[in-house]
Design a protein around this motif. Structure first.
Motif, PDB file in Angstrom:
ATOM      1  N   TYR A   1      12.760   0.745  -9.203  1.00 53.31           N
ATOM      2  CA  TYR A   1      11.403   0.457  -8.756  1.00 53.31           C
ATOM      3  C   TYR A   1      10.757   1.653  -8.069  1.00 53.31           C
ATOM      4  CZ  TYR A   1      12.480  -4.134 -10.267  1.00 53.31           C
ATOM      5  OH  TYR A   1      12.832  -5.180 -11.080  1.00 53.31           O
ATOM      6  N   PRO A   2       9.428   1.708  -8.063  1.00 52.47           N
ATOM      7  CA  PRO A   2       8.746   2.803  -7.379  1.00 52.47           C
ATOM      8  C   PRO A   2       9.184   2.918  -5.924  1.00 52.47           C
ATOM      9  CG  PRO A   2       7.183   1.542  -8.707  1.00 52.47           C
ATOM     10  CD  PRO A   2       8.475   0.781  -8.728  1.00 52.47           C
ATOM     11  N   ALA A   3       9.323   4.142  -5.457  1.00 47.88           N
ATOM     12  CA  ALA A   3       9.806   4.364  -4.095  1.00 47.88           C
ATOM     13  C   ALA A   3       8.833   3.828  -3.051  1.00 47.88           C
ATOM     14  CB  ALA A   3      10.048   5.854  -3.865  1.00 47.88           C
ATOM     15  N   ASP A   4       7.550   3.910  -3.324  1.00 49.85           N
ATOM     16  CA  ASP A   4       6.536   3.409  -2.395  1.00 49.85           C
ATOM     17  C   ASP A   4       6.490   1.885  -2.505  1.00 49.85           C
ATOM     18  OD1 ASP A   4       4.288   2.650  -0.979  1.00 49.85           O
ATOM     19  OD2 ASP A   4       3.028   4.277  -1.756  1.00 49.85           O
ATOM     20  N   PRO A   5       6.817   1.138  -1.437  1.00 49.45           N
ATOM     21  CA  PRO A   5       6.857  -0.333  -1.522  1.00 49.45           C
ATOM     22  C   PRO A   5       5.496  -0.969  -1.766  1.00 49.45           C
ATOM     23  CG  PRO A   5       7.087   0.377   0.751  1.00 49.45           C
ATOM     24  CD  PRO A   5       7.173   1.610  -0.080  1.00 49.45           C
ATOM     25  N   LEU A   6       4.405  -0.211  -1.637  1.00 49.01           N
ATOM     26  CA  LEU A   6       3.077  -0.747  -1.900  1.00 49.01           C
ATOM     27  C   LEU A   6       2.632  -0.557  -3.348  1.00 49.01           C
ATOM     28  CD1 LEU A   6       1.176   0.299   1.348  1.00 49.01           C
ATOM     29  CD2 LEU A   6       2.186  -1.907   0.782  1.00 49.01           C
ATOM     30  N   VAL A   7       3.444   0.095  -4.159  1.00 50.69           N
ATOM     31  CA  VAL A   7       3.098   0.319  -5.565  1.00 50.69           C
ATOM     32  C   VAL A   7       3.802  -0.727  -6.422  1.00 50.69           C
ATOM     33  CG1 VAL A   7       3.254   1.916  -7.511  1.00 50.69           C
ATOM     34  CG2 VAL A   7       2.715   2.787  -5.227  1.00 50.69           C
TER      35      VAL A   7
ATOM     36  N   ALA B   1      -9.995  -7.210   2.766  1.00 52.18           N
ATOM     37  CA  ALA B   1     -10.526  -8.568   2.648  1.00 52.18           C
ATOM     38  C   ALA B   1     -10.947  -8.860   1.217  1.00 52.18           C
ATOM     39  CB  ALA B   1     -11.709  -8.735   3.596  1.00 52.18           C
ATOM     40  N   ALA B   2     -11.487  -7.859   0.528  1.00 45.31           N
ATOM     41  CA  ALA B   2     -11.941  -8.076  -0.851  1.00 45.31           C
ATOM     42  C   ALA B   2     -10.785  -8.427  -1.758  1.00 45.31           C
ATOM     43  CB  ALA B   2     -12.652  -6.828  -1.357  1.00 45.31           C
TER      44      ALA B   2
ATOM     45  N   LEU C   1       4.610  -5.870   2.421  1.00 46.71           N
ATOM     46  CA  LEU C   1       5.005  -5.515   3.780  1.00 46.71           C
ATOM     47  C   LEU C   1       4.289  -6.476   4.724  1.00 46.71           C
ATOM     48  CD1 LEU C   1       4.681  -1.615   3.642  1.00 46.71           C
ATOM     49  CD2 LEU C   1       6.801  -2.942   3.640  1.00 46.71           C
ATOM     50  N   PRO C   2       4.809  -6.702   5.921  1.00 50.47           N
ATOM     51  CA  PRO C   2       4.121  -7.604   6.860  1.00 50.47           C
ATOM     52  C   PRO C   2       2.653  -7.212   7.026  1.00 50.47           C
ATOM     53  CG  PRO C   2       6.280  -7.010   7.703  1.00 50.47           C
ATOM     54  CD  PRO C   2       6.065  -6.171   6.474  1.00 50.47           C
ATOM     55  N   GLY C   3       1.776  -8.190   6.833  1.00 49.86           N
ATOM     56  CA  GLY C   3       0.347  -7.937   6.964  1.00 49.86           C
ATOM     57  C   GLY C   3      -0.324  -7.490   5.687  1.00 49.86           C
ATOM     58  N   GLY C   4       0.450  -7.225   4.649  1.00 51.53           N
ATOM     59  CA  GLY C   4      -0.115  -6.778   3.381  1.00 51.53           C
ATOM     60  C   GLY C   4      -0.534  -7.939   2.499  1.00 51.53           C
ATOM     61  N   THR C   5      -1.066  -7.630   1.333  1.00 54.16           N
ATOM     62  CA  THR C   5      -1.454  -8.680   0.393  1.00 54.16           C
ATOM     63  C   THR C   5      -0.217  -9.329  -0.199  1.00 54.16           C
ATOM     64  OG1 THR C   5      -1.565  -7.099  -1.420  1.00 54.16           O
ATOM     65  CG2 THR C   5      -3.603  -7.538  -0.240  1.00 54.16           C
TER      66      THR C   5
END
Length: 426
Positions: free
Chosen positions: A392-398, A11-12, A47-51
């Motif tokens: 691109y970085p392998a981790d989709p959140l990076v 949330a922050a 990703l769905p639900g992510g920022t």
């Protein structure tokens, strides 16, 4: 220091993006009004639900105040003339800040300075706001279109390409990120190179050189409206004191190579652009600018490619790409009739693609050099440079890590050196 920015669901973290969209009185905007497909990606999460990655990049680059400035300013405007003035000012301020940040002259945000994405997404937030703006005075669609053009041209550097006195003048272009449906984190090293090159001055063989740069959109509609010609045209006219000594369009190409394209073709393949639009067709004529008669099917580079290859820049090898694809006379658009080779165009044939394909990179070279020929600037070197693609970085959140940052920096730095080599040899 580890250069890793991770998108986390909290949330922050969501509070900053939400605040960026809430600036200005609600009655000033109709948030149900249509926007472009490209602008709709502003709300895209990793990703769905992510920022939402675009907001995260704007915040990480330190550009949230610039997005808010446009949102708030529109609600205080009371006339079309005032809107023109304010949007030119805000667009120019955004571009100039992005250039200063990229070149390390100001320090903003937490993401590394070579990143072109904060500029891209901040500018897109501004055009979205302009489309959804409900001013307190009558505004026609034509007037809104002119305001969009004013803001975009300023925020792309097109309104600020004047050269200083007594310099050798070099004008280059890069591109926005693209193919964002499959990878919302995309950067474009050519756009990042434009930010490094804009305003660059150096001395070679006793001559002072100044480079000016612009960022082009990845949209067929933008090209149809004449943005390439509007960017390069003022610097190609024979009697202009701002006439360039060299022009170069730059885009992202294949991984691991820097290709100087020998040929640009008069055909667009119709691959989807950032608005998910595209139709295969000949490159259309440009509004407001002269055209060669007849329109050439292929235009050959006049860049000093041998000097660029011999300059020994790294890390990627540099080469002249002589490939083109053509339809023998009378066979277009039969896909089975296309012939690709390295031997130059065949008399009577029609273009299917230049060495760099039939997308907007090919068309940026074709349009800028078609205009160069139409204006009689045959003594002025011009052409296209395709630079190495990013991984691109392998981790989709990076969003960014050390390897990605180092790869982009090396590619951009080599691009700057290749522009310098061309400038020295021209």
């Amino acid at each position: 220091m580890r250069l890793v920015t991770v998108i986390a669901v909290s949330a922050a973290l969501l509070a900053v993006p939400q605040a960026a969209t809430a600036a200005g009185p609600a009655e000033c905007y109709d948030r149900t009004a249509p926007v472009t497909y490209e602008e709709s990606r502003i709300e895209t999460p990793a990703l769905p639900g992510g920022t939402r990655v675009p907001y995260e990049l704007v915040e990480a680059g330190g550009f949230t105040p610039y997005a808010r400035a446009v949102t708030g300013a529109l609600c205080r405007i009371r006339s079309v003339a005032d809107a023109q003035r304010v949007l030119r000012r805000e667009g120019d301020r955004l571009w100039r800040t992005a250039v200063l940040r990229a070149q390390g002259k100001v320090h903003l945000g937490t993401i590394e300075r070579y990143d072109d994405r904060p500029l891209y997404w901040t500018r897109l937030m501004g055009t979205r706001d302009l489309r959804q703006w409900q001013p307190a005075f009558p505004l026609t669609e034509a007037q809104r279109g002119e305001l969009l053009r004013t803001y975009e041209y300023a925020a792309r550097g097109i309104s600020s390409t004047d050269f200083g006195p007594g310099v050798r003048r070099v004008l280059v272009s890069g591109f926005d990120p693209y193919q964002l449906n499959g990878e919302i984190r995309r950067s474009n090293p050519s756009g990042a190179s434009a930010l490094q090159l804009d305003g660059l001055r150096f001395t070679v063989a006793g001559s002072r050189v100044q480079v000016q740069a612009v960022a082009l959109p990845v949209t067929w509609s933008g090209f149809d409206a004449g943005i390439v010609e509007d960017a390069f045209g003022p610097h190609l006219t024979a009697r202009s004191r701002q006439r360039a000594d060299l022009i170069m369009t730059i885009s992202q190409g294949n991984r691991g190579v820097m290709n100087i394209e020998q040929w640009a073709g008069a055909w667009r393949g119709g691959s989807p652009d950032n608005n998910d639009e595209g139709e295969p067709e000949p490159v259309p004529p440009a509004p407001r600018w002269p055209q060669p008669e007849p329109q050439p099917e292929f235009i050959e580079t006049t860049l000093p490619w041998a000097a660029m290859v011999a300059a020994g820049t790294g890390p990627w090898p540099t080469a002249l790409n002589p490939r083109l694809c053509e339809w023998p006379a009378g066979t277009r658009p039969d896909p089975a009739a296309v012939r690709c080779h390295n031997d130059g165009s065949t008399p009577g044939s029609q273009a299917q693609s230049g060495g760099g394909g039939s997308y907007l990179s090919n068309e940026s070279m074709y349009r800028s050099n078609r205009l160069r020929l139409a204006l009689g600037a045959t003594d002025l070197p011009g052409g296209h440079l395709h630079i190495s693609a990013l991984v691109y970085p392998a981790d989709p959140l990076v969003i960014i890590d050390e390897a990605f940052s180092a790869d982009r920096r090396a590619t951009v730095d080599q691009t700057v050196e290749l522009v310098k080599a061309a400038s020295s040899a021209a």
